[in-house]
Enzyme design. Sequence first.
Site, mmCIF file in Angstrom:
data_model
loop_
_atom_site.group_PDB
_atom_site.id
_atom_site.type_symbol
_atom_site.label_atom_id
_atom_site.label_comp_id
_atom_site.label_asym_id
_atom_site.label_seq_id
_atom_site.Cartn_x
_atom_site.Cartn_y
_atom_site.Cartn_z
ATOM 1 N N HIS A 148 -42.536 33.745 -58.197
ATOM 2 C CA HIS A 148 -42.381 32.306 -58.431
ATOM 3 C C HIS A 148 -42.511 31.524 -57.133
ATOM 4 O O HIS A 148 -42.415 32.081 -56.040
ATOM 5 C CB HIS A 148 -41.055 31.980 -59.129
ATOM 6 C CG HIS A 148 -39.817 32.204 -58.307
ATOM 7 N ND1 HIS A 148 -39.402 31.331 -57.339
ATOM 8 C CD2 HIS A 148 -38.901 33.203 -58.336
ATOM 9 C CE1 HIS A 148 -38.282 31.776 -56.800
ATOM 10 N NE2 HIS A 148 -37.956 32.916 -57.375
ATOM 11 N N CYS A 161 -36.158 38.144 -56.735
ATOM 12 C CA CYS A 161 -37.536 37.829 -57.114
ATOM 13 C C CYS A 161 -38.468 37.896 -55.908
ATOM 14 O O CYS A 161 -38.030 38.104 -54.781
ATOM 15 C CB CYS A 161 -37.599 36.423 -57.714
ATOM 16 S SG CYS A 161 -36.819 36.288 -59.337
#
Length: 174
Positions: A133, A149
């Site tokens: 992301h 992440c």
Amino acid sequence: MSPVTPRLEALPPEDGVWLEVDVARQVLHVWRGRECLETHPASTAAAGVGQAEGSGGTPLGWHYIRAVIGAGMPSGSVFRGRRPTGELYSPALAADYPERDWILTRIFWLCGLERGLNRGGSVDSQRRYIYLHGTPESEPMGRPASHGCIRLRDATLLRLGELAPSGTPVWLHA
């Protein structure tokens, strides 16, 4: 350039696009078969690698992109709970919400392919909400800083949107 060699039975097709996240070097490589097309800086977990839920670590092994979220949204779009908030990131917005872990532009939601390593039980990457992301320009690249992440620049995510649809294999290794 050559990636660290993954298990041969796990390699994608010769002509297929796949992604490699090299946690040790903090980079993402885009491959077509055995040819590296592009390399981009990345930022993985500040806690290092970790498979288990609650570890805060970036999971290793083979994954695939389960879903691409945010197609058509402008660069800098803010997401919470995988939904656009209607906000566009700015330093002023960041000052208003200093506690937020910013998820911007696109979400490439990963699903593990290796039962017991990154799929199922307490090691399930999808249930841990592990994504590629976007992150603000003020956040560092090239060093671990995320909550598990893989953070990338907005321009990289827009490029991945052209090259790596849902179903694209992703190999994370240290």
